[in-house]
Design an enzyme around this catalytic site. Structure first.
Site, PDB file in Angstrom:
ATOM      1  N   LYS A  34      -3.851   5.131  16.320  1.00 19.47           N
ATOM      2  CA  LYS A  34      -4.980   6.070  16.396  1.00 19.47           C
ATOM      3  C   LYS A  34      -4.447   7.496  16.586  1.00 19.47           C
ATOM      4  O   LYS A  34      -3.260   7.679  16.878  1.00 19.47           O
ATOM      5  CB  LYS A  34      -5.901   5.675  17.547  1.00 19.47           C
ATOM      6  CG  LYS A  34      -5.231   5.728  18.901  1.00 19.47           C
ATOM      7  CD  LYS A  34      -6.176   5.302  20.010  1.00 19.47           C
ATOM      8  CE  LYS A  34      -5.482   5.371  21.348  1.00 19.47           C
ATOM      9  NZ  LYS A  34      -6.393   5.290  22.466  1.00 19.47           N
ATOM     10  N   ARG A 132     -15.092   1.666  31.270  1.00 26.58           N
ATOM     11  CA  ARG A 132     -15.299   2.652  30.220  1.00 26.58           C
ATOM     12  C   ARG A 132     -16.103   1.973  29.111  1.00 26.58           C
ATOM     13  O   ARG A 132     -17.240   2.293  28.889  1.00 26.58           O
ATOM     14  CB  ARG A 132     -13.926   3.134  29.722  1.00 26.58           C
ATOM     15  CG  ARG A 132     -13.950   4.225  28.710  1.00 26.58           C
ATOM     16  CD  ARG A 132     -12.559   4.706  28.351  1.00 26.58           C
ATOM     17  NE  ARG A 132     -11.735   3.698  27.702  1.00 26.58           N
ATOM     18  CZ  ARG A 132     -10.526   3.923  27.176  1.00 26.58           C
ATOM     19  NH1 ARG A 132      -9.998   5.138  27.249  1.00 26.58           N
ATOM     20  NH2 ARG A 132      -9.834   2.960  26.599  1.00 26.58           N
ATOM     21  N   HIS A 161      -8.773  -3.962  28.519  1.00 22.81           N
ATOM     22  CA  HIS A 161      -7.820  -2.845  28.588  1.00 22.81           C
ATOM     23  C   HIS A 161      -7.530  -2.524  30.049  1.00 22.81           C
ATOM     24  O   HIS A 161      -8.447  -2.480  30.870  1.00 22.81           O
ATOM     25  CB  HIS A 161      -8.440  -1.627  27.882  1.00 22.81           C
ATOM     26  CG  HIS A 161      -7.479  -0.540  27.571  1.00 22.81           C
ATOM     27  ND1 HIS A 161      -6.249  -0.755  26.983  1.00 22.81           N
ATOM     28  CD2 HIS A 161      -7.556   0.809  27.765  1.00 22.81           C
ATOM     29  CE1 HIS A 161      -5.625   0.404  26.829  1.00 22.81           C
ATOM     30  NE2 HIS A 161      -6.383   1.361  27.304  1.00 22.81           N
ATOM     31  N   ARG A 217      -0.754  -4.772  22.371  1.00 18.78           N
ATOM     32  CA  ARG A 217      -1.231  -3.539  21.708  1.00 18.78           C
ATOM     33  C   ARG A 217      -0.422  -2.328  22.166  1.00 18.78           C
ATOM     34  O   ARG A 217      -0.920  -1.485  22.908  1.00 18.78           O
ATOM     35  CB  ARG A 217      -2.714  -3.300  22.039  1.00 18.78           C
ATOM     36  CG  ARG A 217      -3.677  -4.393  21.613  1.00 18.78           C
ATOM     37  CD  ARG A 217      -5.119  -3.887  21.705  1.00 18.78           C
ATOM     38  NE  ARG A 217      -5.427  -3.280  22.975  1.00 18.78           N
ATOM     39  CZ  ARG A 217      -5.954  -3.920  24.028  1.00 18.78           C
ATOM     40  NH1 ARG A 217      -6.237  -5.202  23.948  1.00 18.78           N
ATOM     41  NH2 ARG A 217      -6.202  -3.266  25.150  1.00 18.78           N
ATOM     42  N   TYR A 261       3.607  38.779  27.173  1.00 15.36           N
ATOM     43  CA  TYR A 261       2.321  39.121  27.805  1.00 15.36           C
ATOM     44  C   TYR A 261       2.397  39.031  29.321  1.00 15.36           C
ATOM     45  O   TYR A 261       3.035  38.121  29.861  1.00 15.36           O
ATOM     46  CB  TYR A 261       1.240  38.126  27.356  1.00 15.36           C
ATOM     47  CG  TYR A 261       0.771  38.284  25.932  1.00 15.36           C
ATOM     48  CD1 TYR A 261       0.166  39.454  25.488  1.00 15.36           C
ATOM     49  CD2 TYR A 261       0.910  37.233  25.034  1.00 15.36           C
ATOM     50  CE1 TYR A 261      -0.282  39.571  24.178  1.00 15.36           C
ATOM     51  CE2 TYR A 261       0.457  37.335  23.714  1.00 15.36           C
ATOM     52  CZ  TYR A 261      -0.134  38.513  23.305  1.00 15.36           C
ATOM     53  OH  TYR A 261      -0.570  38.623  22.016  1.00 15.36           O
ATOM     54  N   CYS A 308       3.365  32.509  23.821  1.00 14.12           N
ATOM     55  CA  CYS A 308       2.302  33.145  23.026  1.00 14.12           C
ATOM     56  C   CYS A 308       1.711  32.129  22.048  1.00 14.12           C
ATOM     57  O   CYS A 308       2.171  30.993  21.958  1.00 14.12           O
ATOM     58  CB  CYS A 308       2.872  34.322  22.229  1.00 14.12           C
ATOM     59  SG  CYS A 308       3.797  35.484  23.234  1.00 14.12           S
ATOM     60  N   MET A 309       0.721  32.566  21.302  1.00 12.37           N
ATOM     61  CA  MET A 309       0.096  31.656  20.340  1.00 12.37           C
ATOM     62  C   MET A 309       1.093  31.211  19.264  1.00 12.37           C
ATOM     63  O   MET A 309       1.121  30.047  18.873  1.00 12.37           O
ATOM     64  CB  MET A 309      -1.110  32.343  19.675  1.00 12.37           C
ATOM     65  CG  MET A 309      -1.919  31.412  18.808  1.00 12.37           C
ATOM     66  SD  MET A 309      -3.248  32.252  17.932  1.00 12.37           S
ATOM     67  CE  MET A 309      -4.448  32.446  19.202  1.00 12.37           C
ATOM     68  N   ASP A 310       1.943  32.143  18.829  1.00 17.66           N
ATOM     69  CA  ASP A 310       2.829  31.850  17.688  1.00 17.66           C
ATOM     70  C   ASP A 310       4.308  32.049  17.993  1.00 17.66           C
ATOM     71  O   ASP A 310       5.127  31.936  17.091  1.00 17.66           O
ATOM     72  CB  ASP A 310       2.487  32.779  16.512  1.00 17.66           C
ATOM     73  CG  ASP A 310       1.009  32.935  16.332  1.00 17.66           C
ATOM     74  OD1 ASP A 310       0.358  31.904  16.108  1.00 17.66           O
ATOM     75  OD2 ASP A 310       0.507  34.071  16.450  1.00 17.66           O
TER      76      ASP A 310
HETATM   77  C1  LIG Z   1      -7.756  -0.220  23.466  1.00 13.74           C
HETATM   78  C2  LIG Z   1      -6.361   0.315  23.511  1.00 13.74           C
HETATM   79  N1  LIG Z   1      -5.337  -0.538  23.409  1.00 13.74           N
HETATM   80  C3  LIG Z   1      -4.050  -0.117  23.444  1.00 13.74           C
HETATM   81  C4  LIG Z   1      -3.751   1.217  23.593  1.00 13.74           C
HETATM   82  C5  LIG Z   1      -2.313   1.641  23.654  1.00 13.74           C
HETATM   83  O1  LIG Z   1      -2.009   2.130  24.918  1.00 13.74           O
HETATM   84  P1  LIG Z   1      -0.546   2.693  25.255  1.00 13.74           P
HETATM   85  O2  LIG Z   1      -0.374   3.881  24.389  1.00 13.74           O
HETATM   86  O3  LIG Z   1      -0.607   3.016  26.694  1.00 13.74           O
HETATM   87  O4  LIG Z   1       0.387   1.593  24.913  1.00 13.74           O
HETATM   88  C6  LIG Z   1      -4.785   2.139  23.706  1.00 13.74           C
HETATM   89  C7  LIG Z   1      -4.479   3.557  23.893  1.00 13.74           C
HETATM   90  O5  LIG Z   1      -5.040   4.259  24.664  1.00 13.74           O
HETATM   91  C8  LIG Z   1      -6.128   1.687  23.655  1.00 13.74           C
HETATM   92  O6  LIG Z   1      -7.153   2.525  23.744  1.00 13.74           O
END
Ligand SMILES: Cc1ncc(COP(=O)(O)O)c(C=O)c1O
Length: 369
Positions: A34, A132, A161, A217, A261, A308-310
């Site tokens: 993701k 959550r 989770h 995961r 700055y 700075c920004m850049d």
């Molecule tokens: C549902 C779920 N599973 C697995 C993960 C992976 O977690 P991590 O990056 O801590 O291994 C995430 C990340 O936030 C998640 O939202």
């Protein structure tokens, strides 16, 4: 291409996957890609994950899954999170597996699917303590029965989770694990076919083999980052992203002159200041003002004055031998020297996840295989 680039080391990514594979054996691995693979590039990293044996991919949004499907990735993809039934319908259209998080959502989604004469592959998410997203444990049995009795759902998995798997104190994580074990046992009374139970994120993969179930995961550990700033890292993870720029110009200043700055840095002696064309708009945090370091010519130099920004500035002292055009490592390695993403996270009061996610679009990702 601009002077600043993020090199993405796929060999390191594969190395990290292999470490996980050695630990989990023939359980499945869902590579969490993701947020553009935590800023690394989701299509490229997803392809490498699949080619390295990951059986599943995980994303947060339907759009992220659709991007992977458009790139011709055929591997099962789970969309996490709580989404509106209309989005879930789009997910089903793109052959994405969907997270069910409540009876209400399930009922609305089922009606939509029946109306469209469609089916959807689903995972039920159970809230064992993150509070959550997810079905509460006392509602789980009802949701499970509804899914199993429905003609439009194909149950692929059940998951949860961890809220605190990166904490030194295991108490809460263990209590979540215990609740999920109860869900697992309860489900076995109803299910004859094979489904995936999954719970372990990176910290749990490194700490709790008893949380592996059928699939793990991993996210941050795939990219070589620590799950938390003080997480004791016993695994030999390799950092996947390396951020580099080049010195734009060198300014020679006298003693006691201010830099950048708000005049937050004053030179001590006459010195050379390298001006480096990367800033907070690129994801190099402003919190690194007077705190960051860079590596140039196998030597570390402090980042001085306000980011700075850049642009940022580094104090080279006199006679550094550096000149405009020289390579600058913002994070990465050179000889024995290293600036890790975890170091940056610690200095800026955040976690490795945010450091790489924040590297902005302005920085091209160069994929090295
Ligand atoms: C549902 C779920 N599973 C697995 C993960 C992976 O977690 P991590 O990056 O801590 O291994 C995430 C990340 O936030 C998640 O939202």
């Amino acid at each position: 291409m601009g002077p600043s680039l993020a090199y993405i080391h796929h060999k390191h990514f594969v190395h990290n996957i292999n470490l996980i594979r050695n630990a989990v054996g023939d359980r499945k691995i869902m590579a969490v890609v993701k947020a553009n693979a935590y800023g690394h590039g989701s299509i490229e990293l997803a392809k490498t994950a699949v080619n390295s044996g990951c059986e599943y991919l995980g994303v947060a949004f339907v759009e992220e899954g659709r991007e992977l499907r458009n790139a011709n990735i055929k591997t099962p993809i789970l969309v996490f999170g709580a989404h509106q039934p209309e989005h879930l319908l789009q997910a089903a259209e793109h052959d994405l597996e969907i997270t069910l998080t409540s009876m209400e959502q399930l009922t609305k989604f089922e009606h939509l699917l029946i109306g469209k004469k469609m089916k959807a592959a689903v995972h039920i998410k159970v809230d064992t303590g993150m509070h959550r997203v997810g079905v509460q444990p006392h509602d789980f049995e009802g949701v499970l029965k509804s899914v199993l009795n429905s003609k439009v759902f194909e149950l692929k998995g059940i998951y949860s989770h961890f809220a605190t798997s990166d904490d030194m104190d295991d108490y809460y994580a263990k209590s979540q694990l215990h609740k999920f074990e109860e869900i697992h046992e309860l489900t076995l009374n109803y299910i004859q076919h094979d489904i995936q139970f999954h719970m372990a994120n990176s910290a749990a993969i490194m700490k709790f083999p008893e949380a592996y179930f059928d699939m793990v995961r991993p996210g941050v550990m795939l990219y070589g980052g620590r799950p938390g700033p003080d997480f004791p890292l016993e695994w030999d993870l390799k950092q996947v992203m390396e951020l580099r720029s080049k010195i734009g110009l060198i300014q020679s200043l006298e003693a006691n002159e201010s830099v950048s700055y708000s005049r937050r840095y004053y030179t001590k002696d006459s010195t050379d200041i390298a001006v480096i064309p990367i800033g907070y708009a690129d994801g190099y945090s402003r919190a690194l003002t007077n705190k960051g370091e860079v590596i140039i010519n196998d030597k570390k130099y402090p980042v001085v004055g306000t980011v700075c920004m850049d642009m940022i500035m580094a104090d080279l002292n006199k006679n550094s031998g550096c000149s405009a055009g020289k390579d600058v490592i913002l994070f990465g390695e050179s000889g024995d020297l290293k600036i890790s993403i975890d170091d940056i996270a610690k200095k800026t009061g955040t976690i490795a996840y945010e450091v790489t996610c924040n590297i902005s679009k302005r920085i091209p990702r160069i994929h090295l295989y």
